[in-house]
Scaffold this motif. Sequence first.
Motif, PDB file in Angstrom:
ATOM      1  N   PRO A  48       0.696  -1.183   0.132  1.00 46.43           N
ATOM      2  CA  PRO A  48       0.123   0.125  -0.148  1.00 46.43           C
ATOM      3  C   PRO A  48       0.943   1.320  -0.074  1.00 46.43           C
ATOM      4  N   THR A  49       2.154   1.288   0.526  1.00 49.26           N
ATOM      5  CA  THR A  49       2.673   2.394   0.804  1.00 49.26           C
ATOM      6  C   THR A  49       4.042   2.595   0.336  1.00 49.26           C
ATOM      7  N   VAL A  50       4.112   3.142  -0.776  1.00 51.21           N
ATOM      8  CA  VAL A  50       5.545   3.347  -1.459  1.00 51.21           C
ATOM      9  C   VAL A  50       5.649   4.971  -1.761  1.00 51.21           C
ATOM     10  N   LEU A  51       6.605   5.423  -1.379  1.00 49.24           N
ATOM     11  CA  LEU A  51       6.785   6.913  -1.862  1.00 49.24           C
ATOM     12  C   LEU A  51       6.658   7.255  -3.205  1.00 49.24           C
ATOM     13  N   ALA A  52       5.915   8.551  -3.457  1.00 45.17           N
ATOM     14  CA  ALA A  52       5.249   8.810  -4.648  1.00 45.17           C
ATOM     15  C   ALA A  52       6.460   8.776  -5.651  1.00 45.17           C
TER      16      ALA A  52
ATOM     17  N   GLY B  30       2.126   0.095  11.666  1.00 39.83           N
ATOM     18  CA  GLY B  30       2.041  -0.810  13.106  1.00 39.83           C
ATOM     19  C   GLY B  30       2.260  -0.017  14.485  1.00 39.83           C
ATOM     20  N   GLU B  31       3.257   0.984  14.141  1.00 46.49           N
ATOM     21  CA  GLU B  31       3.638   1.721  15.293  1.00 46.49           C
ATOM     22  C   GLU B  31       2.698   2.950  15.190  1.00 46.49           C
ATOM     23  N   GLY B  32       1.582   3.088  14.743  1.00 47.18           N
ATOM     24  CA  GLY B  32       0.696   4.160  14.734  1.00 47.18           C
ATOM     25  C   GLY B  32       0.438   5.292  13.809  1.00 47.18           C
ATOM     26  N   ALA B  33       1.314   5.080  12.451  1.00 45.97           N
ATOM     27  CA  ALA B  33       0.936   6.060  11.350  1.00 45.97           C
ATOM     28  C   ALA B  33      -0.583   5.588  10.553  1.00 45.97           C
ATOM     29  N   THR B  34      -1.026   6.934  10.256  1.00 43.51           N
ATOM     30  CA  THR B  34      -2.248   6.777   9.412  1.00 43.51           C
ATOM     31  C   THR B  34      -2.243   7.393   8.164  1.00 43.51           C
TER      32      THR B  34
ATOM     33  N   LEU C 265     -10.533   9.264  -6.624  1.00 46.34           N
ATOM     34  CA  LEU C 265     -11.364  10.287  -6.185  1.00 46.34           C
ATOM     35  C   LEU C 265     -10.989  11.794  -6.088  1.00 46.34           C
ATOM     36  N   GLN C 266      -9.274  11.652  -6.214  1.00 48.10           N
ATOM     37  CA  GLN C 266      -8.625  12.862  -6.179  1.00 48.10           C
ATOM     38  C   GLN C 266      -7.594  13.243  -7.194  1.00 48.10           C
ATOM     39  N   ASP C 267      -8.296  12.965  -8.465  1.00 46.28           N
ATOM     40  CA  ASP C 267      -7.537  12.859  -9.584  1.00 46.28           C
ATOM     41  C   ASP C 267      -6.080  12.403  -9.724  1.00 46.28           C
ATOM     42  N   GLY C 268      -5.844  11.225  -8.965  1.00 44.74           N
ATOM     43  CA  GLY C 268      -4.670  10.674  -9.289  1.00 44.74           C
ATOM     44  C   GLY C 268      -3.587  11.098  -8.317  1.00 44.74           C
ATOM     45  N   GLN C 269      -4.026  12.127  -7.354  1.00 47.72           N
ATOM     46  CA  GLN C 269      -2.951  12.487  -6.354  1.00 47.72           C
ATOM     47  C   GLN C 269      -2.765  11.357  -5.291  1.00 47.72           C
ATOM     48  N   PRO C 270      -1.501  11.351  -5.045  1.00 39.59           N
ATOM     49  CA  PRO C 270      -1.051  10.223  -3.723  1.00 39.59           C
ATOM     50  C   PRO C 270      -2.006  10.581  -2.513  1.00 39.59           C
ATOM     51  N   VAL C 271      -2.163   9.556  -1.769  1.00 43.27           N
ATOM     52  CA  VAL C 271      -2.589  10.029  -0.226  1.00 43.27           C
ATOM     53  C   VAL C 271      -1.339  10.335   0.372  1.00 43.27           C
ATOM     54  N   LEU C 272      -1.742  10.515   1.941  1.00 48.00           N
ATOM     55  CA  LEU C 272      -0.713  10.926   2.710  1.00 48.00           C
ATOM     56  C   LEU C 272      -0.359  10.014   3.824  1.00 48.00           C
ATOM     57  N   LEU C 273       0.433   9.469   4.297  1.00 49.96           N
ATOM     58  CA  LEU C 273       1.030   8.891   5.305  1.00 49.96           C
ATOM     59  C   LEU C 273       1.426   9.795   6.343  1.00 49.96           C
ATOM     60  N   ASP C 274       0.811   9.696   7.482  1.00 52.03           N
ATOM     61  CA  ASP C 274       1.102  10.753   8.570  1.00 52.03           C
ATOM     62  C   ASP C 274       1.737  10.008   9.853  1.00 52.03           C
ATOM     63  N   ALA C 275       2.879  10.032  10.079  1.00 54.21           N
ATOM     64  CA  ALA C 275       3.603   9.555  11.018  1.00 54.21           C
ATOM     65  C   ALA C 275       4.222  10.579  11.910  1.00 54.21           C
ATOM     66  N   THR C 276       3.459  11.750  11.935  1.00 48.79           N
ATOM     67  CA  THR C 276       4.479  12.776  12.729  1.00 48.79           C
ATOM     68  C   THR C 276       4.176  12.612  14.189  1.00 48.79           C
TER      69      THR C 276
ATOM     70  N   ASP D 168      10.220  16.458   5.706  1.00 49.97           N
ATOM     71  CA  ASP D 168      10.585  16.041   7.196  1.00 49.97           C
ATOM     72  C   ASP D 168       9.163  15.489   7.576  1.00 49.97           C
ATOM     73  N   TRP D 169       9.184  13.941   7.470  1.00 50.09           N
ATOM     74  CA  TRP D 169       7.831  13.269   7.873  1.00 50.09           C
ATOM     75  C   TRP D 169       7.878  13.376   9.552  1.00 50.09           C
ATOM     76  N   SER D 170       8.592  13.871  10.243  1.00 50.61           N
ATOM     77  CA  SER D 170       8.188  13.967  11.673  1.00 50.61           C
ATOM     78  C   SER D 170       7.361  15.245  11.857  1.00 50.61           C
ATOM     79  N   THR D 171       7.127  16.253  10.902  1.00 54.00           N
ATOM     80  CA  THR D 171       6.292  17.548  10.880  1.00 54.00           C
ATOM     81  C   THR D 171       5.400  17.640   9.695  1.00 54.00           C
ATOM     82  N   SER D 172       5.493  16.474   8.623  1.00 54.14           N
ATOM     83  CA  SER D 172       4.635  16.912   7.666  1.00 54.14           C
ATOM     84  C   SER D 172       4.393  15.321   7.153  1.00 54.14           C
ATOM     85  N   PRO D 173       3.070  14.972   6.684  1.00 58.80           N
ATOM     86  CA  PRO D 173       2.789  13.671   5.993  1.00 58.80           C
ATOM     87  C   PRO D 173       3.451  13.615   4.788  1.00 58.80           C
ATOM     88  N   VAL D 174       3.804  12.257   4.321  1.00 57.91           N
ATOM     89  CA  VAL D 174       4.387  12.000   3.158  1.00 57.91           C
ATOM     90  C   VAL D 174       3.739  11.396   2.033  1.00 57.91           C
ATOM     91  N   PRO D 175       3.543  11.668   0.833  1.00 57.17           N
ATOM     92  CA  PRO D 175       2.877  11.155  -0.214  1.00 57.17           C
ATOM     93  C   PRO D 175       3.235   9.838  -0.542  1.00 57.17           C
TER      94      PRO D 175
END
Length: 548
Positions: A233-237, A248-252, A287-298, A322-329
């Motif tokens: 499911p989650t590969v960097l754009a 598993g550690e809590g990212a959404t 639904l969002q015209d092909g834009q990646p979703v965001l993984l939030d591990a902040t 900086d994924w400690s402050t921003s979600p990553v696509p």
Amino acid sequence: MAHILVIGSGMAGLVAALRAARRHDVTIVTKDVLTAGSTSWAQGGIAAAVFPDDSAELHARDTLLAGAGLSDPVAVDILCTEGPGRVHDLVGLGVAFDPAPGAVAPFDDVSDWARGLEAAHSVARILHAGGDATGRVIETALAAAVREGRIRAREFARATSLNVRDGAIVGAVVESPAGVEHVDADAVIIATGGNGRLYRHTTNPPVSTGDGVLLAYAAGAVVADLEFVQFHPTVLAGGGLVSEAVRGEGATLLDADGRRFMLEIDPRAELAPRDIVARAIARQMRLQDGQPVLLDATMLGASVLAERFPTIDALVRATGVDWSTSPVPVTPAAHYAMGGALTDMDGRTTIPGLFAVGETGSTGVHGANRLASNSLLEAVVVGWRAGDAVDAAGSVPALPLPALRDASAVSTSTIQESASGAQLDTPVPLVREIAADALADGTVAWSADRIRDRAWQALGLERTGDEMADFARELADARPADDEARSLLPLARLTAAAALARTESRGAHWRDDFPETDPEQRVRRVVVRPASESPELWRSDARAEVPA
């Protein structure tokens, strides 16, 4: 003393080589350096019931439920029962699993080991090494053991076909910078990894072109389950895997507007099985015209991200985030093949003298959807057993063909499923499909990139019968235009045929024209090459892989 030829050098192949070398002369041939395969890319961990609050029975149940009714219960029982012992054997080979917080060296007891939770596991049983570099740590330790032993490792060499005599495998043709040679062997173990390079977007390394499956098919071995391809499911754009362990550690997962969407899809949310999460992401992206979703591990914070996931942390930060402050696509990508050469848990194929281990083989453990972190466990369990089985390669029979049945002979009363879609106690029938020879080429030249693009469209996360049928017709008149296409073209034909034959949705195989699971299709479909008496009609061309 017999000579055992191991083709490939991932975890399963190296374990098999080390076990076989206790009594035999062993040669490993590998397309790249010894540690270049998918194992080294594995960020996640290895699942095993080693902790007091866990059990092999509970691990087996989780595996069977994730497999969506197609996992072989006997194979699963072997995996989960023998797995803890093999994990301790890895420690004996030099693998150091990560310690739990507060543990004191030498960390030689399971109570000292850190444990993680991943999707569809009922308890935290995932062991990691090097934070998010488990595969690399294991591969490095195994490669060191190989180099210290008396095993010959031939890097930048590739088996291009198998030699068959009187219906049995007796060696292989190997190409290397030194030239072409016939290598005799009393048994051949194929361990070439998966086939993720069939797809435009994949987590797999460049060597993962399905060569081993085609070597086996060309020689007349039965192949199975090729329709089941797991998409991570989650590969960097921009490319690069973000392990499920982060969730598993809590990212959404968030949509483009910052809204968490998985709670509406499955009560397990981000820790639902991978097929559910990957399809949910794909649909949200539409639904969002092909834009990646965001993984939030902040919520984990910079120090936890850097210490627990050092490889991913460096990978993400290299993209400027900086994924400690921003979600990553993130987006889904092809990750793991449940299908391959049909084998038992000793790695035996349907041809005497030929074994397949790791992602090249299809033991039935993973069913329609692999349980997270079971792949490394299967690699060590089956690799270990195959290395032992070749001790009697001349007398051990091949996996028996009489186990196969015609689809019409399977009684629907035999294959009824539980309400959950999983059958936890009865074997899965094997039924034979009649298919055209995937190695017979047409006239239109297709490049590897063209095959990848069309496979992503037709054989990706969400499939339709019409598009797959169009793709199959196009492939029927295609011929390979480059070296890599020699493997990808027949592999695409086999995968398309298997996906078209399964007129239901199950696990990693989802069709919008057949969106429900059909209890009458709780079978594993297998295919054997019609022209199996002529394996020389196909060869894997190594010229693009072997340096001058």
